[in-house]
Motif scaffolding. Structure first.
Motif, PDB file in Angstrom:
ATOM      1  N   ARG A 284      68.981  64.383   0.165  1.00 36.35           N
ATOM      2  CA  ARG A 284      68.837  65.260   1.333  1.00 36.35           C
ATOM      3  C   ARG A 284      68.012  64.551   2.403  1.00 36.35           C
ATOM      4  NH1 ARG A 284      67.389  71.318   0.036  1.00 36.35           N
ATOM      5  NH2 ARG A 284      65.312  70.421  -0.253  1.00 36.35           N
ATOM      6  N   TYR A 285      68.673  64.204   3.500  1.00 33.93           N
ATOM      7  CA  TYR A 285      68.007  63.509   4.604  1.00 33.93           C
ATOM      8  C   TYR A 285      68.276  64.250   5.915  1.00 33.93           C
ATOM      9  CZ  TYR A 285      66.752  59.476   1.757  1.00 33.93           C
ATOM     10  OH  TYR A 285      66.183  58.657   0.807  1.00 33.93           O
ATOM     11  N   LEU A 286      67.296  64.207   6.795  1.00 29.25           N
ATOM     12  CA  LEU A 286      67.415  64.817   8.114  1.00 29.25           C
ATOM     13  C   LEU A 286      67.016  63.785   9.161  1.00 29.25           C
ATOM     14  CD1 LEU A 286      67.816  67.408   9.883  1.00 29.25           C
ATOM     15  CD2 LEU A 286      65.368  67.827   9.596  1.00 29.25           C
ATOM     16  N   LYS A 287      67.751  63.763  10.268  1.00 31.11           N
ATOM     17  CA  LYS A 287      67.420  62.832  11.350  1.00 31.11           C
ATOM     18  C   LYS A 287      66.913  63.620  12.548  1.00 31.11           C
ATOM     19  CE  LYS A 287      69.824  59.091  12.095  1.00 31.11           C
ATOM     20  NZ  LYS A 287      70.902  58.132  12.497  1.00 31.11           N
ATOM     21  N   LEU A 288      65.703  63.250  12.997  1.00 31.81           N
ATOM     22  CA  LEU A 288      65.088  63.863  14.165  1.00 31.81           C
ATOM     23  C   LEU A 288      64.593  62.767  15.097  1.00 31.81           C
ATOM     24  CD1 LEU A 288      62.949  66.817  12.735  1.00 31.81           C
ATOM     25  CD2 LEU A 288      64.819  67.008  14.365  1.00 31.81           C
ATOM     26  N   ASN A 289      64.960  62.879  16.364  1.00 28.53           N
ATOM     27  CA  ASN A 289      64.533  61.885  17.360  1.00 28.53           C
ATOM     28  C   ASN A 289      64.893  60.463  16.930  1.00 28.53           C
ATOM     29  OD1 ASN A 289      63.317  63.935  18.965  1.00 28.53           O
ATOM     30  ND2 ASN A 289      61.506  63.880  17.631  1.00 28.53           N
ATOM     31  N   GLY A 290      66.057  60.325  16.293  1.00 35.44           N
ATOM     32  CA  GLY A 290      66.538  59.008  15.897  1.00 35.44           C
ATOM     33  C   GLY A 290      65.930  58.465  14.620  1.00 35.44           C
ATOM     34  N   VAL A 291      65.065  59.246  13.971  1.00 35.94           N
ATOM     35  CA  VAL A 291      64.395  58.789  12.744  1.00 35.94           C
ATOM     36  C   VAL A 291      64.828  59.666  11.578  1.00 35.94           C
ATOM     37  CG1 VAL A 291      62.182  58.386  11.596  1.00 35.94           C
ATOM     38  CG2 VAL A 291      62.413  57.968  14.068  1.00 35.94           C
ATOM     39  N   GLY A 292      65.287  59.032  10.490  1.00 38.52           N
ATOM     40  CA  GLY A 292      65.690  59.777   9.303  1.00 38.52           C
ATOM     41  C   GLY A 292      64.572  59.853   8.285  1.00 38.52           C
ATOM     42  N   PHE A 293      64.498  60.956   7.551  1.00 38.78           N
ATOM     43  CA  PHE A 293      63.466  61.109   6.519  1.00 38.78           C
ATOM     44  C   PHE A 293      63.987  62.076   5.453  1.00 38.78           C
ATOM     45  CE2 PHE A 293      62.585  63.804  10.176  1.00 38.78           C
ATOM     46  CZ  PHE A 293      62.567  65.074   9.614  1.00 38.78           C
ATOM     47  N   PRO A 294      63.452  61.972   4.228  1.00 41.60           N
ATOM     48  CA  PRO A 294      63.932  62.838   3.144  1.00 41.60           C
ATOM     49  C   PRO A 294      63.453  64.277   3.315  1.00 41.60           C
ATOM     50  CG  PRO A 294      62.072  61.523   2.410  1.00 41.60           C
ATOM     51  CD  PRO A 294      62.420  61.019   3.785  1.00 41.60           C
ATOM     52  N   VAL A 295      64.285  65.214   2.852  1.00 37.94           N
ATOM     53  CA  VAL A 295      63.925  66.633   2.866  1.00 37.94           C
ATOM     54  C   VAL A 295      63.676  67.053   1.413  1.00 37.94           C
ATOM     55  CG1 VAL A 295      64.677  68.979   3.407  1.00 37.94           C
ATOM     56  CG2 VAL A 295      65.300  67.074   4.921  1.00 37.94           C
ATOM     57  N   LYS A 296      62.409  67.281   1.103  1.00 39.50           N
ATOM     58  CA  LYS A 296      62.025  67.646  -0.267  1.00 39.50           C
ATOM     59  C   LYS A 296      61.620  69.117  -0.381  1.00 39.50           C
ATOM     60  CE  LYS A 296      60.365  62.965  -1.261  1.00 39.50           C
ATOM     61  NZ  LYS A 296      59.190  62.154  -1.675  1.00 39.50           N
ATOM     62  N   GLY A 297      61.391  69.755   0.753  1.00 36.65           N
ATOM     63  CA  GLY A 297      60.924  71.139   0.739  1.00 36.65           C
ATOM     64  C   GLY A 297      62.049  72.152   0.614  1.00 36.65           C
TER      65      GLY A 297
END
Length: 496
Positions: A284-297
């Protein structure tokens, strides 16, 4: 109301455009000033002449504060335009309210013409339960919300839960454009739900308290995120920018992070990407403002829609009974299916146009319009004052009883002439709103009537001040003196 909201939103858009280095702003501040100078506010249920023999009347549409149905009447016929509307009352505003209208053509939204909404109380409880779950896990909650409408509903839901003890030991921070919109609500109490509007008129704060506070410009958001058991209500509602995107970037990767999506999410928005992760178990990854990061919540969708559903849309159309109905503002499939379903039983013609399609309707025999009759007027050249208020009240009770009127109609009864200028109406409005002789309608604070004589007489009686009131007056009178202690001897009616 709407003019104040337009000012807030135009300046916010201008600020966003100016902060984007690669973007040329679509307009400058002078364009905003020029636009605002061209806005002419019109109150609800005021029949306003826009051309010779053509009138516009606005009615409360119940979607967001200031949302309006438009009703245009002329010699050739009458047109009703719904815009977005909602028949059910929300926590901050009343639901749509219409008198009996007789349009020849009705243009009606059909955004959710293919579904029925779930019970609002169930959805509100689901939001409170979600926050409670987060608090039990020592988590942090983000509720991205549209600055206008949805955010105020979320704040009031949380405030109610805190007051009832359904939420405990929770700090709620309000951030983004929401703060400016809240101030607009405070300046326009007569367009709010009566319970909320009355609080504002009494000088009480409707949104904030010890548990719910706004994030100040000089507050450090990183420090706020270090606090335990916190909830952030922030714009934008789709995570496309604003403080909500910042909080999402920090909270989504947390194991004890919680994000509740409460509104519509555009197909390309980060908020929609987040909702799409509801079914995903891994990666589960989300991209915001061109930056991707994992979604653990945890992610949860809460249905707090302020649009009408299929039953409300059909109910409005049946009530209007227009000979020609045009369904708009829905995707093509929804519009077509709703139109086909209604066409089988509806006596008039149903149109389901494609985007950009032109429709020609010939009205041969326009429906006869109902008129609001105001036969008795006072024709005073003198401005209304506190001294003359009892005289005005006696006239109203004698000729109109407890019939409801807009402030503009009351002005007409007093002066015998119409007035649509906001500045010219200010003094008259203030007198009526603060008068003991008049009161607003239970559901529509913009409509007024003469109060019952018994209630007026009771309020006009001289009343003895209570201890708290007397203490406040004494403290105000002696505030210039270095008094350390003030003792009030109530039974002897004196103080030391």
């Amino acid at each position: 109301m709407t003019m104040d909201l337009v000012r807030v939103q135009l300046y916010d858009s201008l600020k966003i455009m100016n902060n984007r280095e690669a973007e040329i702003p679509l307009y400058a501040e002078q364009d905003v000033v020029s636009t605002l100078n061209r806005i002419f506010p019109i109150g609800y249920e005021v029949k306003f002449p826009i051309f010779e023999d053509m009138f516009l009347t606005l009615y409360n549409a119940g979607h967001i504060a200031g949302a309006s149905f438009c009703y245009i009447q002329g010699k050739e016929g009458a047109l009703f335009y719904s815009g977005d509307f909602s028949a059910f009352s929300q926590k901050s505003i009343e639901g749509a309210k219409l008198p009996k209208l007789r349009p020849d053509v009705a243009i009606v939204e059909s955004t959710y013409g293919d579904r029925l909404h779930s019970n609002l109380e169930i959805e509100e409880k689901a939001l409170v339960d979600f926050v409670n779950e987060a608090m039990e896990n020592n988590g942090k909650v983000l509720i991205p919300a549209f600055a206008l409408g949805r955010a105020q509903e979320v704040i009031l839901i949380l405030k109610s839960a805190l007051n009832k003890g359904q939420l405990k030991n929770v700090k709620v921070y309000v951030d983004g454009l929401v703060r400016d919109v809240n101030r607009v609500y405070n300046r326009n109490p007569i367009y709010l739900k009566k319970s909320l509007g009355k609080k504002v008129l009494k000088g009480l704060e409707p949104f904030y308290d010890d548990n719910i506070v706004e994030v100040k410009p000089n507050d450090n958001r990183e420090e706020l995120l270090k606090e335990q058991q916190v909830v952030f209500v922030a714009s934008s509602g789709m995570l496309t920018g604003g403080p909500s995107a910042y909080y999402a970037e920090k909270i989504a990767p947390m194991e004890n992070g919680y994000i509740a999506i409460t509104g519509y999410q555009d197909e390309e928005s980060p908020g929609r990407q987040l909702l799409d992760l509801l079914e995903a178990k891994e990666d589960r990854y989300l991209k915001l403002n061109g930056v991707g990061f994992p979604v653990k919540g945890q992610i949860k969708k809460i249905g707090l829609s302020a649009h009408s559903d299929k039953s409300e849309i059909k109910g409005l159309i049946d009530r209007l009974s227009a000979r020609n109905v045009i369904l708009v503002h829905g995707n093509n499939e929804v519009v077509r299916n709703l139109g086909q379903e209604m066409a089988a039983d509806y006596k008039g013609r149903i149109f389901t146009p494609e985007c950009g399609e032109q429709i020609h309707i010939e009205i041969r025999n326009p429906r006869k319009q109902l008129k609001k009759h105001i036969p008795y007027v006072m024709n005073h050249s003198e401005e209304l004052s506190e001294k003359l208020m009892s005289h005005f009240y006696e006239y109203m009770t004698e000729h109109y009883g407890n019939r409801l009127f807009t402030l503009e109609e009351l002005y007409y009864i007093w002066h015998g002439v119409n007035c649509y200028e906001d500045e010219q109406m200010k003094g008259f409005k203030a007198l009526i709103m603060e008068s003991v002789y008049f009161e607003s309608d239970a559901r529509r604070l913009f409509l007024w009537k003469a109060r019952d004589k018994q209630d007026v007489e009771e309020d006009l009686k001289e009343k003895e001040l209570n201890q708290q009131q007397l203490t406040l007056i004494i403290e105000e009178l002696f505030k210039e003196f270095p008094i350390r202690r003030l003792v009030l001897i109530w039974n002897k009616r004196k103080f030391n």
